[in-house]
Write an enzyme that holds these catalytic residues in place. Structure first.
Site, PDB file in Angstrom:
ATOM      1  N   ARG A 127       0.841  -1.061   0.076  1.00 58.87           N
ATOM      2  CA  ARG A 127       0.018   0.213  -0.009  1.00 58.87           C
ATOM      3  C   ARG A 127       0.866   1.341  -0.091  1.00 58.87           C
ATOM      4  O   ARG A 127       0.688   2.277  -0.589  1.00 58.87           O
ATOM      5  CB  ARG A 127      -0.911  -0.073   1.329  1.00 58.87           C
ATOM      6  CG  ARG A 127      -1.386   1.296   1.648  1.00 58.87           C
ATOM      7  CD  ARG A 127      -2.573   1.127   2.654  1.00 58.87           C
ATOM      8  NE  ARG A 127      -3.564   0.228   2.178  1.00 58.87           N
ATOM      9  CZ  ARG A 127      -4.140  -0.666   2.929  1.00 58.87           C
ATOM     10  NH1 ARG A 127      -4.148  -0.539   4.610  1.00 58.87           N
ATOM     11  NH2 ARG A 127      -5.046  -1.525   2.353  1.00 58.87           N
ATOM     12  N   TYR A 128       1.957   1.317   0.771  1.00 56.78           N
ATOM     13  CA  TYR A 128       2.765   2.388   0.839  1.00 56.78           C
ATOM     14  C   TYR A 128       3.768   2.191  -0.165  1.00 56.78           C
ATOM     15  O   TYR A 128       4.196   1.105  -0.530  1.00 56.78           O
ATOM     16  CB  TYR A 128       3.437   2.396   2.258  1.00 56.78           C
ATOM     17  CG  TYR A 128       2.299   2.644   3.307  1.00 56.78           C
ATOM     18  CD1 TYR A 128       1.798   3.826   3.635  1.00 56.78           C
ATOM     19  CD2 TYR A 128       1.946   1.840   4.324  1.00 56.78           C
ATOM     20  CE1 TYR A 128       0.703   4.177   4.634  1.00 56.78           C
ATOM     21  CE2 TYR A 128       1.087   1.966   5.255  1.00 56.78           C
ATOM     22  CZ  TYR A 128       0.297   3.095   5.371  1.00 56.78           C
ATOM     23  OH  TYR A 128      -0.594   3.277   6.403  1.00 56.78           O
ATOM     24  N   ARG A 131       7.306  -0.166   1.601  1.00 60.28           N
ATOM     25  CA  ARG A 131       7.182  -1.061   2.448  1.00 60.28           C
ATOM     26  C   ARG A 131       5.876  -1.909   2.347  1.00 60.28           C
ATOM     27  O   ARG A 131       4.849  -1.226   1.713  1.00 60.28           O
ATOM     28  CB  ARG A 131       7.234  -0.588   3.893  1.00 60.28           C
ATOM     29  CG  ARG A 131       6.179   0.481   4.212  1.00 60.28           C
ATOM     30  CD  ARG A 131       6.577   1.446   5.459  1.00 60.28           C
ATOM     31  NE  ARG A 131       5.588   2.291   5.863  1.00 60.28           N
ATOM     32  CZ  ARG A 131       5.234   3.163   5.440  1.00 60.28           C
ATOM     33  NH1 ARG A 131       5.790   3.641   4.045  1.00 60.28           N
ATOM     34  NH2 ARG A 131       4.167   4.272   5.864  1.00 60.28           N
ATOM     35  N   CYS A 140      -2.790 -18.114  15.558  1.00 61.18           N
ATOM     36  CA  CYS A 140      -2.038 -16.975  16.772  1.00 61.18           C
ATOM     37  C   CYS A 140      -2.205 -17.939  17.906  1.00 61.18           C
ATOM     38  O   CYS A 140      -2.826 -18.796  18.074  1.00 61.18           O
ATOM     39  CB  CYS A 140      -3.121 -15.786  17.016  1.00 61.18           C
ATOM     40  SG  CYS A 140      -3.192 -14.801  15.625  1.00 61.18           S
ATOM     41  N   CYS A 144      -7.778 -13.145  19.860  1.00 62.56           N
ATOM     42  CA  CYS A 144      -8.088 -11.661  20.447  1.00 62.56           C
ATOM     43  C   CYS A 144      -9.533 -11.283  19.933  1.00 62.56           C
ATOM     44  O   CYS A 144      -9.768 -11.312  18.619  1.00 62.56           O
ATOM     45  CB  CYS A 144      -7.174 -10.487  19.957  1.00 62.56           C
ATOM     46  SG  CYS A 144      -5.514 -10.894  20.306  1.00 62.56           S
ATOM     47  N   CYS A 147      -9.867  -8.686  17.180  1.00 56.48           N
ATOM     48  CA  CYS A 147      -8.877  -8.696  15.872  1.00 56.48           C
ATOM     49  C   CYS A 147      -9.556  -8.297  14.743  1.00 56.48           C
ATOM     50  O   CYS A 147     -10.653  -8.326  14.519  1.00 56.48           O
ATOM     51  CB  CYS A 147      -8.561 -10.201  15.781  1.00 56.48           C
ATOM     52  SG  CYS A 147      -7.652 -10.585  14.240  1.00 56.48           S
ATOM     53  N   ARG A 149      -8.353  -8.620  11.569  1.00 52.09           N
ATOM     54  CA  ARG A 149      -8.364  -9.493  10.611  1.00 52.09           C
ATOM     55  C   ARG A 149      -9.206 -10.696  10.792  1.00 52.09           C
ATOM     56  O   ARG A 149      -8.582 -12.084  10.255  1.00 52.09           O
ATOM     57  CB  ARG A 149      -6.869  -9.766  10.437  1.00 52.09           C
ATOM     58  CG  ARG A 149      -6.162  -8.861   9.467  1.00 52.09           C
ATOM     59  CD  ARG A 149      -4.901  -9.072   9.110  1.00 52.09           C
ATOM     60  NE  ARG A 149      -3.921  -8.050   8.992  1.00 52.09           N
ATOM     61  CZ  ARG A 149      -3.009  -7.838   9.363  1.00 52.09           C
ATOM     62  NH1 ARG A 149      -2.173  -8.751  10.000  1.00 52.09           N
ATOM     63  NH2 ARG A 149      -2.358  -6.677   9.223  1.00 52.09           N
ATOM     64  N   ASP A 308     -10.768  -0.643  14.603  1.00 55.49           N
ATOM     65  CA  ASP A 308     -11.082  -0.655  13.087  1.00 55.49           C
ATOM     66  C   ASP A 308     -12.525  -1.102  12.995  1.00 55.49           C
ATOM     67  O   ASP A 308     -13.240  -1.261  13.959  1.00 55.49           O
ATOM     68  CB  ASP A 308     -10.234  -1.493  12.354  1.00 55.49           C
ATOM     69  CG  ASP A 308      -8.929  -1.120  12.193  1.00 55.49           C
ATOM     70  OD1 ASP A 308      -8.584  -0.107  12.002  1.00 55.49           O
ATOM     71  OD2 ASP A 308      -8.037  -2.037  12.009  1.00 55.49           O
ATOM     72  N   ASP A 345      -6.657   3.763  11.037  1.00 59.09           N
ATOM     73  CA  ASP A 345      -6.067   3.198   9.932  1.00 59.09           C
ATOM     74  C   ASP A 345      -7.402   3.266   9.191  1.00 59.09           C
ATOM     75  O   ASP A 345      -8.381   2.627   9.394  1.00 59.09           O
ATOM     76  CB  ASP A 345      -5.790   1.490  10.023  1.00 59.09           C
ATOM     77  CG  ASP A 345      -4.785   1.030   9.240  1.00 59.09           C
ATOM     78  OD1 ASP A 345      -4.600   1.723   8.043  1.00 59.09           O
ATOM     79  OD2 ASP A 345      -4.108   0.079   9.618  1.00 59.09           O
ATOM     80  N   LYS A 352      -2.693   4.503   7.391  1.00 57.16           N
ATOM     81  CA  LYS A 352      -2.845   5.109   8.768  1.00 57.16           C
ATOM     82  C   LYS A 352      -2.822   6.521   9.049  1.00 57.16           C
ATOM     83  O   LYS A 352      -1.732   7.031   8.315  1.00 57.16           O
ATOM     84  CB  LYS A 352      -1.376   4.643   9.706  1.00 57.16           C
ATOM     85  CG  LYS A 352      -1.421   3.138   9.771  1.00 57.16           C
ATOM     86  CD  LYS A 352      -0.499   2.366  10.486  1.00 57.16           C
ATOM     87  CE  LYS A 352      -0.234   1.025  10.558  1.00 57.16           C
ATOM     88  NZ  LYS A 352      -0.057   0.287   9.195  1.00 57.16           N
TER      89      LYS A 352
END
Ligand SMILES: *Cc1c(COP(=O)(O)O)cnc(C)c1O
Ligand code: SF4
Length: 384
Positions: A127-128, A131, A140, A144, A147, A149, A308, A345, A352
C-alpha cells in the site's frame, strides 16, 4: 543467556511478579514454561474455559453462537491472568467472547482496511511506497476478540503454503522499492523455528531489503515462545524489529518481561502497537501505566490504533475524543518516550492517519501562538 539476563535485570525484575497459574498450579515448571505445552493445552471450548473463569450466561451464549465465526483459543498462561469472577476484567474481555461479537452492524466491513484489494502477491499487501505487509500464517497463540483480521485469522483455509510464501518473497525480490517488510499474520511466531528462520533468511538475502519487522503477540499471550534458541537463530538477520501488542499493564508480567529481555539483549528493537478498546484500556491512567511498564521492558510504545470497523468488534470502539484525551494526558506529563502515535487506519484502505491534539492556537502576523501541555500560551515569532 538466561543467567546473564537475571543478573543484569534483577532489580527491575522484582517489580514484575510472575503471572499467577490459576488452576494449573500443579503443572510442572518444565511444562508450564514450554511453549509447545502451552500451545497444546490451549482452551478452545466453553467447558474448558468454565474451569478457569466463572462464565456468565452471555459469555457462554457468545461462545456457542459465535463458534463458526471466529475461533476461541486462549493459552493457559493468558487464561490464568483473567479475573475468574469479573466478566469486565480487561484481560478476560480480550480473550473470552462477548455477545457484542454476535451483533454485526451494517457499517462494519469484512476487510475494513482493504488489505485484500491491495494484495499484489499471496499474502503481500503493498500500500505504501516503500514497505509491505506480508501475511504468513493464520494461526495465533490466542484469538483476540478485537482482531481486525477475523476474515482470515484462525481459519485453516487461509494458511500459506510454502509455494505461496515463495511467491510473496518473489514479489519483494522483483520490487526494488520495497525496503521494509512487516512479517505478520496471524502470528508469524506460531510457526516453528525452522519455518520462521527460512522466511526471514530469504527476505534478508534480497539486496534492496533494508529492515525486517515481525509483528507478533506472543510476548503477551505466549511469552514462553521467545526462547534463547529462537533468538539466537534470528539475530543473524538484524536489523529485525519486533512489534508486539500489549493492551493493558496487567499483561506486563515477569514472563513477558523476560521474553522482551531476551529479544532486547540480542539487539531486536522492540515496539508496541496498542489498540484502544472500550472497557479494556480507554482510560488515561491505564495507558500511562502500560507505557511506563513497557519502557521498563525496553519496549517503545509505537502506535495506539483506534479500533477498526471490522465485523463483530463494534462493542470495543471508542471515540476519537477519547484517544485525544489519552494523548493529552501523556504529552508533557510523562516521558516523551511513553507517547506513541495515535492513528486511525482509514476504512477503505487509506492507510494510517495520525490524530494529533492542536497545539497551534492562532497566528498573529508572523507570531504563532502555541499552547503547551498545561494549556499555557507562548509566542514563537517566525522568521520573515
Ligand atoms: C501498518 C502497515 C504498514 C507499516 O506501516 P508503518 O507506519 O511504517 O509502521 C505497512 N503496510 C501496511 C499495509 C500496513 O497496514
Ligand atoms: S494476535 Fe493479532 S492477528 Fe492474532 S488474533 Fe490477536 S489481534 Fe488478531
Amino acid at each position: 543467556m538466561k543467567e546473564r539476563l537475571q543478573t543484569e535485570a534483577s532489580s527491575v525484575l522484582d517489580r514484575f511478579p510472575p503471572a499467577p497459574r490459576g488452576p494449573w498450579s500443579g503443572v510442572a515448571d518444565a511444562d508450564w514454561n514450554d511453549w509447545r505445552w502451552q500451545f497444546r493445552h490451549r482452551i478452545k471450548t466453553a467447558e474448558a474455559l468454565a474451569e478457569v473463569v466463572r462464565l456468565t450466561a452471555d459469555e457462554a451464549r457468545a461462545i456457542r453462537e459465535g463458534a463458526d465465526r471466529f475461533r476461541l483459543a486462549v493459552t493457559p498462561y493468558y487464561a490464568a491472568l483473567m479475573d475468574p469472577d469479573d466478566p469486565a476484567c480487561p484481560i478476560r474481555r480480550q480473550g473470552v467472547p462477548g455477545t457484542g461479537e454476535l451483533a454485526i452492524s451494517p457499517f462494519e466491513m469484512e476487510d475494513p482496511l482493504a488489505e485484500e484489494r491491495d494484495m499484489r502477491a499471496p499474502g503481500v499487501t503493498h500500500r505504501y511506497p516503500d514497505r509491505v505487509l506480508f501475511y504468513v500464517s493464520p494461526t495465533c497463540a490466542m484469538y483476540c476478540r478485537h482482531c481486525t483480521r477475523k476474515r482470515k485469522v484462525s481459519r485453516s483455509d487461509t494458511a500459506m503454503t510454502d509455494a505461496e510464501i515463495g511467491q510473496g518473497i518473489a514479489y519483494v525480490r522483483a520490487h526494488p522499492e520495497v525496503r521494509d517488510i512487516v512479517i505478520s499474520g496471524g502470528d508469524p511466531l506460531t510457526l516453528d523455528d525452522d519455518r520462521v528462520e527460512r522466511i526471514v533468511a530469504r527476505l534478508r538475502a534480497i539486496p534492496h531489503v533494508e529492515i525486517l519487522r515481525i509483528g507478533t503477540r506472543v510476548p503477551v499471550t505466549l511469552p514462553q515462545r521467545i526462547t534463547p534458541g529462537l533468538v539466537a537463530r534470528l539475530r543473524a538477520y538484524q536489523p529485525l524489529y519486533v512489534n508486539t501488542h500489549f493492551n493493558h499493564p496487567r499483561e506486563c508480567t515477569r514472563e513477558a518481561f523476560q521474553a522482551c529481555a531476551l529479544l532486547a539483549d540480542a539487539g531486536f528493537p522492540l515496539g508496541n502497537q496498542m489498540v484502544l478498546l472500550r472497557g479494556v484500556n480507554d482510560d488515561p491512567a491505564v495507558v500511562k501505566a502500560l507505557n511506563h511498564r513497557l519502557l521498563m521492558m525496553r519496549v517503545k510504545p509505537y502506535y495506539i490504533y483506534l479500533c477498526d470497523m471490522a465485523q463483530g468488534i463494534s462493542h470495543f470502539r471508542t471515540t476519537l475524543a477519547k484517544g485525544l484525551e489519552i494523548l493529552e494526558s501523556l504529552r508533557g506529563w510523562t516521558s516523551g518516550l511513553a507517547v506513541p502515535y495515535l492513528v486511525v487506519d482509514a476504512p477503505g484502505g487509506g492507510g494510517k492517519i495520525p490524530i494529533l491534539p492542536e497545539y497551534v492556537v492562532r497566528r498573529e502576523g508572523n507570531r504563532v501562538v502555541l499552547r503547551n501541555y498545561q494549556h499555557r500560551e507562548f509566542v514563537y515569532p517566525e522568521p520573515d
